[in-house]
Design an enzyme around this catalytic site. Structure first.
Site, PDB file in Angstrom:
ATOM      1  N   HIS A 326       0.852  -1.185   0.000  1.00 28.32           N
ATOM      2  CA  HIS A 326       0.000   0.000   0.000  1.00 28.32           C
ATOM      3  C   HIS A 326       0.887   1.233   0.000  1.00 28.32           C
ATOM      4  O   HIS A 326       1.902   1.275   0.706  1.00 28.32           O
ATOM      5  CB  HIS A 326      -0.912   0.008   1.226  1.00 28.32           C
ATOM      6  CG  HIS A 326      -2.125   0.862   1.069  1.00 28.32           C
ATOM      7  ND1 HIS A 326      -2.065   2.235   1.096  1.00 28.32           N
ATOM      8  CD2 HIS A 326      -3.426   0.547   0.859  1.00 28.32           C
ATOM      9  CE1 HIS A 326      -3.293   2.726   0.925  1.00 28.32           C
ATOM     10  NE2 HIS A 326      -4.130   1.732   0.779  1.00 28.32           N
ATOM     11  N   ASP A 382      -8.306  -4.474   1.718  1.00 22.98           N
ATOM     12  CA  ASP A 382      -9.303  -4.799   0.706  1.00 22.98           C
ATOM     13  C   ASP A 382      -9.250  -6.280   0.343  1.00 22.98           C
ATOM     14  O   ASP A 382     -10.283  -6.949   0.247  1.00 22.98           O
ATOM     15  CB  ASP A 382      -9.082  -3.949  -0.549  1.00 22.98           C
ATOM     16  CG  ASP A 382      -9.430  -2.489  -0.328  1.00 22.98           C
ATOM     17  OD1 ASP A 382     -10.181  -2.206   0.610  1.00 22.98           O
ATOM     18  OD2 ASP A 382      -8.936  -1.643  -1.083  1.00 22.98           O
TER      19      ASP A 382
END
Length: 497
Positions: A326, A382
């Site tokens: 990320h 996610d």
């Protein structure tokens, strides 16, 4: 070359432009500077002062908005909504509480929750035109274009949206009551579209929402995800899980899709259209669409015993690990521990899914192998949350669409916040790197505009940036009539360029 040096006194940068030896002081506000302050740095280009531009491909170091909604500290692994740690909200509240907090800055009363449900559920009853728009697709069609078509069908018949496109005065800016009504309708529209797409693709009957049921409960009811024991009403276990999981997805600061939503919002368009702009980004393979690619990779691996081979392919750059890493977090995403709590509650269902066995085998290696540890490649929230959707029985083609329902609440909170700020059309600059045309005859700065000022056809020649002389650049003048028209348009539309 420009040198920057911190000095004593009020926080600022002392900038010395080596091209001109001119010194500038750039104020520092809470560890950020304003790009406009840097634009005061100029250099003469003939008779024009050229402002310094900032080139930041991908917005890696540039903030495009000031917001009081979500705070993320990627170095320390913190996420807060309106100043409340996400862990507290996860353990003490439900999704509708968080929806209200994001949109209206405080937790709701029971009466306010009921009023929100009533408005959203009323908007989620789809008219025939929306049903027909989705039914026109083949059942095996991709989910994403069906979602966009359904939302477009709603936009086409929304009276406030239609009116907003045919008046000079902004419809929603400065009108919070009208904006809130449009926000709740947008949530209802999206719930209806997701359920209609799910039902159409599976050839099952769509059920209209019930006025007083929770937002998640109604989504499950409309989708036909019913209680397995009674065969009526939504599955309570799934509703309870999503009520917590959606808190973690409700907003994530200035994501790609949120920025796209706000870019559209700067044109003063309606919230449903802004959400569609965000959805288009959300389904992209480097955003939410990476989830599909991750699942496809798991299917190709086929069995946990093949995971070591897959890992070696990644190291050799012959395969890509989607759903890991990320840009924001330099430590563990704090949402992961909370998702793991939910996975533990549903561990039997998770363990029974063969794809998830492969995923957890990959995750085990990624948490131990120096290649992944040194690069801080950890499963993002996610992807891990998607394992829960799979365990709960949702098929892959609907997972991103369902996740987006939780995320558009945050997007709409950002849209609403933008209505309290000065109107400003987003119009980024660029740094031009291609060839330029120059003309041998340059007009004087005080000359009047006429057709004879324009160069004759065939007199222009193409030169590179390095060889172009500043005084040779052709700059067309703006006539007084055109300037007057621009002033009138700005006054009429209240748009500050």
């Amino acid at each position: 070359m420009t040198s920057l040096e911190a000095t004593t006194g009020p926080a600022h940068l002392r900038v010395v432009d080596s091209r001109t030896n001119q010194e500038y002081q750039v104020p520092i506000h809470d560890n950020y500077i304003r790009a406009k302050d840097l634009s005061k740095i100029t250099i003469q280009d003939g008779d024009v002062a050229e402002k310094l531009r900032i080139l930041d491909n991908g917005f890696e170091a540039t903030a495009c908005m000031s917001s009081a909604i979500t705070f993320i500290d990627g170095q320390r692994g913190q996420v807060q909504y309106r100043g409340t740690p996400i862990q507290d909200l996860f353990h003490n509240n439900d999704f509708e509480d968080v929806l209200h907090l994001l949109l209206w800055s405080r937790l709701p009363t029971e009466a306010e929750k009921r009023a929100t449900r009533s408005a959203v559920n009323a908007a989620a009853v789809p008219p025939k035109s929306v049903v027909n728009a989705i039914a026109s697709f083949p059942r095996e069609a991709e989910t994403y274009p069906m979602i966009i078509a359904g939302m477009s069908a709603f936009v086409a018949i929304d009276e406030a949206t239609i009116q907003s496109r045919h008046q000079h005065k902004p419809m929603f800016h400065g009108n919070p009551e009208l904006a809130d009504q449009a926000i709740l309708r947008t949530l209802g529209y999206y719930a209806a579209v997701v359920a209609l797409v799910h039902c159409h693709k599976r050839n099952i009957v769509f059920t209209n929402p019930e006025p007083d049921r929770s937002l998640i409960g109604n989504l499950l009811l409309m989708m036909g995800v019913l209680d397995p024991e009674t065969g009526s009403g939504p599955d309570q276990n799934i509703e309870a899980c999503l009520n917590k999981l959606w808190i973690l997805y409700a907003d994530h600061e200035m994501t790609n899709s949120t920025a796209s939503l706000l870019h559209a919002a700067s044109t003063l368009t309606d919230p449903t259209s802004c959400v569609m702009a965000g959805l288009i980004c959300g389904f992209g393979p480097l955003h939410g669409g990476a989830i599909d690619l991750a699942y496809e990779a798991l299917e190709q691996i086929k069995h946990p015993r093949y995971v070591p081979v897959f890992i070696e392919m990644i190291k050799a750059k012959k395969a890509r690990l989607f759903g890991y890493g990320h840009r924001i977090y330099k430590t563990r995403d704090p949402r992961l521990a909370l998702i793991e709590e939910l996975i533990e509650q549903h561990k039997d269902k998770v363990a029974a899914n063969p794809l998830l066995k492969i995923a957890f085998a990959i995750d085990k290696v990624a948490n131990e192998d120096p290649y992944f540890v040194s690069r801080n490649l950890k499963a993002n929230a996610d992807l891990l949350g998607c394992f829960l959707y799979s365990a709960l029985g949702f098929e892959r083609d609907m997972i991103i669409a369902i996740i987006c329902f939780s995320r558009i609440t945050g997007g709409l909170a950002h849209w609403r916040e933008s209505l309290t700020q000065p109107i400003k059309l987003w119009r980024p600059l660029q740094v031009y790197s291609g060839p330029k045309a120059i003309f041998p005859q340059q007009r004087g700065t005080n000359s009047t505009s006429s057709s004879t000022d324009l160069p004759n056809k065939g007199t222009a020649m193409i030169v590179t940036e390095a060889s172009a002389a500043p005084e040779a650049k052709y700059r067309p003048k703006v006539s007084l009539r055109a300037r007057a028209a621009i002033v009138w348009m700005r006054a009429s539309y209240m748009v500050k360029n």
